[in-house]
Design an enzyme around this catalytic site. Structure first.
Site, PDB file in Angstrom:
ATOM      1  N   GLN A 117      -5.381  -2.360  -2.089  1.00  0.00           N
ATOM      2  CA  GLN A 117      -5.647  -3.540  -2.917  1.00  0.00           C
ATOM      3  C   GLN A 117      -7.118  -3.958  -2.935  1.00  0.00           C
ATOM      4  O   GLN A 117      -7.529  -4.703  -3.822  1.00  0.00           O
ATOM      5  CB  GLN A 117      -4.787  -4.713  -2.435  1.00  0.00           C
ATOM      6  CG  GLN A 117      -3.298  -4.461  -2.644  1.00  0.00           C
ATOM      7  CD  GLN A 117      -2.444  -5.622  -2.191  1.00  0.00           C
ATOM      8  OE1 GLN A 117      -2.075  -5.692  -1.022  1.00  0.00           O
ATOM      9  NE2 GLN A 117      -2.134  -6.537  -3.086  1.00  0.00           N
ATOM     10  N   HIS A 169       0.583   0.251   4.459  1.00  0.00           N
ATOM     11  CA  HIS A 169       0.866  -0.805   3.481  1.00  0.00           C
ATOM     12  C   HIS A 169       1.100  -0.104   2.127  1.00  0.00           C
ATOM     13  O   HIS A 169       0.311  -0.250   1.192  1.00  0.00           O
ATOM     14  CB  HIS A 169      -0.295  -1.796   3.433  1.00  0.00           C
ATOM     15  CG  HIS A 169       0.036  -3.127   2.810  1.00  0.00           C
ATOM     16  ND1 HIS A 169      -0.125  -4.331   3.467  1.00  0.00           N
ATOM     17  CD2 HIS A 169       0.528  -3.455   1.587  1.00  0.00           C
ATOM     18  CE1 HIS A 169       0.244  -5.332   2.667  1.00  0.00           C
ATOM     19  NE2 HIS A 169       0.633  -4.837   1.515  1.00  0.00           N
ATOM     20  N   TYR A 179       6.605 -16.220   1.335  1.00  0.00           N
ATOM     21  CA  TYR A 179       5.950 -16.859   0.183  1.00  0.00           C
ATOM     22  C   TYR A 179       6.766 -17.931  -0.521  1.00  0.00           C
ATOM     23  O   TYR A 179       6.213 -18.870  -1.061  1.00  0.00           O
ATOM     24  CB  TYR A 179       5.597 -15.794  -0.872  1.00  0.00           C
ATOM     25  CG  TYR A 179       4.515 -14.849  -0.459  1.00  0.00           C
ATOM     26  CD1 TYR A 179       4.794 -13.701   0.290  1.00  0.00           C
ATOM     27  CD2 TYR A 179       3.191 -15.101  -0.814  1.00  0.00           C
ATOM     28  CE1 TYR A 179       3.790 -12.836   0.674  1.00  0.00           C
ATOM     29  CE2 TYR A 179       2.175 -14.230  -0.438  1.00  0.00           C
ATOM     30  CZ  TYR A 179       2.476 -13.103   0.304  1.00  0.00           C
ATOM     31  OH  TYR A 179       1.471 -12.249   0.682  1.00  0.00           O
ATOM     32  N   TRP A 232      -0.908  -4.989  -7.231  1.00  0.00           N
ATOM     33  CA  TRP A 232       0.105  -3.966  -7.501  1.00  0.00           C
ATOM     34  C   TRP A 232       0.500  -3.922  -8.981  1.00  0.00           C
ATOM     35  O   TRP A 232      -0.379  -3.901  -9.826  1.00  0.00           O
ATOM     36  CB  TRP A 232       1.312  -4.170  -6.576  1.00  0.00           C
ATOM     37  CG  TRP A 232       0.910  -4.261  -5.118  1.00  0.00           C
ATOM     38  CD1 TRP A 232       0.939  -5.390  -4.338  1.00  0.00           C
ATOM     39  CD2 TRP A 232       0.386  -3.208  -4.271  1.00  0.00           C
ATOM     40  NE1 TRP A 232       0.474  -5.092  -3.064  1.00  0.00           N
ATOM     41  CE2 TRP A 232       0.133  -3.778  -2.996  1.00  0.00           C
ATOM     42  CE3 TRP A 232       0.106  -1.846  -4.462  1.00  0.00           C
ATOM     43  CZ2 TRP A 232      -0.374  -3.025  -1.924  1.00  0.00           C
ATOM     44  CZ3 TRP A 232      -0.398  -1.101  -3.394  1.00  0.00           C
ATOM     45  CH2 TRP A 232      -0.622  -1.688  -2.159  1.00  0.00           C
TER      46      TRP A 232
HETATM   47  C1  GBH Z   1       3.268  -9.199  -0.388  1.00  0.00           C
HETATM   48  O1  GBH Z   1       4.614  -8.985  -0.704  1.00  0.00           O
HETATM   49  C2  GBH Z   1       2.531  -7.894  -0.190  1.00  0.00           C
HETATM   50  O2  GBH Z   1       2.575  -7.478   1.156  1.00  0.00           O
HETATM   51  C3  GBH Z   1       1.092  -7.971  -0.667  1.00  0.00           C
HETATM   52  O3  GBH Z   1       0.553  -6.691  -0.701  1.00  0.00           O
HETATM   53  C4  GBH Z   1       1.030  -8.665  -2.003  1.00  0.00           C
HETATM   54  O4  GBH Z   1      -0.227  -8.665  -2.576  1.00  0.00           O
HETATM   55  C5  GBH Z   1       1.518 -10.080  -1.808  1.00  0.00           C
HETATM   56  O5  GBH Z   1       2.823 -10.059  -1.350  1.00  0.00           O
HETATM   57  C6  GBH Z   1       1.531 -10.925  -3.080  1.00  0.00           C
HETATM   58  O6  GBH Z   1       2.442 -10.420  -3.991  1.00  0.00           O
HETATM   59  O7  GBH Z   1      10.328  -7.694  -8.280  1.00  0.00           O
HETATM   60  O8  GBH Z   1      11.879  -9.507  -8.436  1.00  0.00           O
HETATM   61  O9  GBH Z   1      12.209  -7.785  -6.803  1.00  0.00           O
HETATM   62  C7  GBH Z   1       5.333 -10.175  -0.942  1.00  0.00           C
HETATM   63  C8  GBH Z   1       6.815  -9.994  -1.032  1.00  0.00           C
HETATM   64  C9  GBH Z   1       8.620  -9.123  -2.221  1.00  0.00           C
HETATM   65  C10 GBH Z   1       6.991 -10.383  -3.373  1.00  0.00           C
HETATM   66  C11 GBH Z   1       9.110  -8.580  -3.522  1.00  0.00           C
HETATM   67  C12 GBH Z   1       7.456  -9.829  -4.695  1.00  0.00           C
HETATM   68  C13 GBH Z   1       9.221  -8.838  -5.869  1.00  0.00           C
HETATM   69  C14 GBH Z   1      10.352  -9.551  -6.440  1.00  0.00           C
HETATM   70  N1  GBH Z   1       7.212  -9.452  -2.300  1.00  0.00           N
HETATM   71  N2  GBH Z   1       8.850  -9.472  -4.615  1.00  0.00           N
HETATM   72  S1  GBH Z   1      11.247  -8.547  -7.563  1.00  0.00           S
END
Ligand code: GBH
Length: 479
Positions: free
Chosen positions: A20, A123, A311, A438
């Site tokens: 990233q 990661h 989060y 991402w």
């Molecule tokens: C983190 O993941 C990562 O570790 C980090 O690299 C990233 O930049 C940061 O969050 C901010 O996004 O597509 O509806 O299934 C956070 C956890 C879990 C958040 C999966 C997004 C996707 C939901 N992530 N989720 S879905």
């Protein structure tokens, strides 16, 4: 929040990940990772971008360390790019001394400034060659052995690092990489999105392989390195908080618990309790792999600490129909509104993220209970901000919304420690700077520092970067 409730040596700081921020994908012999390959497929990244330049941190380590100094951070969590260390990835492939030198110097430079390095080995950026050679994360025998070799190379190279994380969010690599196909390598049963993949099976195999690889690396660390270096090692898991959609409906209450089990306990139950959660065994049947005796010995007790990424929160509503073959949530719906019309929190730039600090408190207490009071490091926590990317710089640096997010979440953390006795040793805000988000590309910013991608990569601290330090210093004990 005026009481000093956190231990004297509490580690607070910021987090990032290699793909990233680093850029420089071919510098000094780095090999491609599955994310380089994935980003090159049209339609996979919202703005058609990639991590090819990102924040150019590979060439700006001094600037990044200066930033950390400005915030007063005590620790910095970053990840290592496996394909810089072993460009082809495998245990019989050559090790790249320049890759090792880069991270060695970075660790030394951090330590010189009094910043504790918190290092993630993986990661999400698997060396692409391993995916091509034998199917990457799906191949238990090969991949576990290759990860173990890479981990040993790093433990050997960085004896000054005392805080190791094997994997960041294996849930994401498994589900988003092998079920929905949203993340690299993009496998899914949906043939409109990918020519390969079986969403009903592959994700569960990959998750299992992560646990074995984690246990194997931890055994190596404990036997060969911990005695002389004295560090600690754990895994970092993601997990959103839950509230039943209808508090009066026992089926929603049960579904909310099941949601936690399908995301967190999938990995944490085997590590702390020695088996997969019953709810997953029940729904997935023989699609969920089983542990051999040898595997269990590796996995059980393999965390010196629990790494928690957190989060947001959801209301959870049970489904009345039987689970779909490709269901990965536990046969339920995740919603932003409850039955009574209560909203979980304000919108952000991320479709999945709405601030709800109470959820963080609840989840910390839940984790502490379920896993018998583990030592916890919060290894990521932060927010994006709706429309931030379209604002002028003077507005961007005045990110009160993000500052308020941190006040709320850090307040919830302090309360979990002081009122509920949760054992929290550190906290790393996501992220030190705006970076490649991402599949969402650069449109979504998570940084406490603004990065001007077009303007020479200039970094400018936002308001949120300046409030975190004083906030922690006011609640960390001085004696
Ligand atoms: C983190 O993941 C990562 O570790 C980090 O690299 C990233 O930049 C940061 O969050 C901010 O996004 O597509 O509806 O299934 C956070 C956890 C879990 C958040 C999966 C997004 C996707 C939901 N992530 N989720 S879905």
């Amino acid at each position: 929040m005026s009481k000093a409730v956190l231990p004297k040596d509490f580690l607070w700081g910021f987090a990032t990940a290699a793909y990233q921020i680093e850029g420089a994908p071919t510098a000094d012999g780095r090999g491609p990772s599955i994310w380089d390959t994935f980003c090159a497929i049209p339609g996979k990244i919202a703005d058609g971008s990639s991590g090819a330049v990102a924040c150019d941190s590979y060439n700006r380590t001094a600037e990044d360390i200066a930033l950390l100094k400005e915030t007063g951070a005590k620790t910095y969590r970053f990840s290592i790019s496996w394909s810089r260390i072993i460009p082809l990835g495998g245990r019989n492939d050559p090790v790249n001394p320049k890759g090792i030198e880069f991270y060695k110097k970075f660790v030394d430079d951090l330590l010189k400034e009094g910043i504790v390095p918190f290092v993630t080995l993986f990661h999400w950026d698997l060396p692409d060659e391993l995916d091509k050679r034998y199917g990457g994360l799906l191949n238990k025998e090969e991949w576990v052995a290759d990860f173990a070799n890479y981990a040993r190379v790093m433990f050997e190279a960085l004896p000054k690092v005392k805080n190791w994380i094997t994997f960041n969010e294996p849930w994401c690599s498994s589900i988003l990489g092998y079920n929905t196909g949203l993340f690299a390598p993009g496998h899914t049963s949906d043939r409109k999105k990918s020519p390969i993949g079986d969403s009903s099976r592959e994700c569960w195999i990959v998750g299992h392989n992560f646990l074995i690889a984690h246990g194997t690396a931890v055994k190596i660390y404990r036997e060969e390195f911990k005695p002389k270096n004295g560090g600690e090692i754990g895994i970092t898991l993601n997990g959103d908080a839950v509230y039943p959609w209808d508090q009066e409906d026992p089926l929603d209450v049960e579904a909310a618990e099941r949601k936690l089990e399908f995301s967190i306990s999938w990995f944490a139950d085997p590590i702390y309790h020695g088996h997969y959660p019953a709810s997953m065994v029940k729904q997935l049947g023989d699609r969920l792999p089983t542990f051999t005796k040898e595997e269990l010995d590796l996995v059980v007790g393999s965390n010196d600490f629990y790494g928690m990424n957190h989060y947001t929160a959801n209301f959870i509503k049970h489904k009345k129909t039987p689970p779909a073959e490709d269901d990965y949530l536990g046969n339920l719906e995740t919603l932003f509104e409850s039955k009574t019309g209560e909203n979980i929190g304000p919108e952000t730039q991320s479709f999945w993220l709405r601030p709800n600090p109470q959820g963080f408190h609840n989840l910390l207490v839940w984790l502490s209970k379920r896993y018998n009071h583990p030592k916890i490091y919060v290894t990521e926590n932060g927010t994006s901000l709706k429309g931030e990317n379209d604002l002028p710089l003077e507005k961007i640096v005045d990110d009160e919304f993000r500052a308020e997010y941190f006040r709320g979440y850090i307040g919830a953390l302090a309360k979990a420690v002081s009122e509920d006795g949760v054992d929290i040793r550190g906290y790393m805000a996501w992220s030190l700077m705006d970076n490649f988000e991402w599949a969402e590309g650069y449109e979504t910013r998570f940084g406490v520092t603004f990065v001007d991608y077009e303007g020479g990569q200039k970094r400018t601290l936002k308001k949120s970067a300046k409030i975190i330090g004083p906030l922690f210093e006011s609640i960390i004990r001085k004696d």
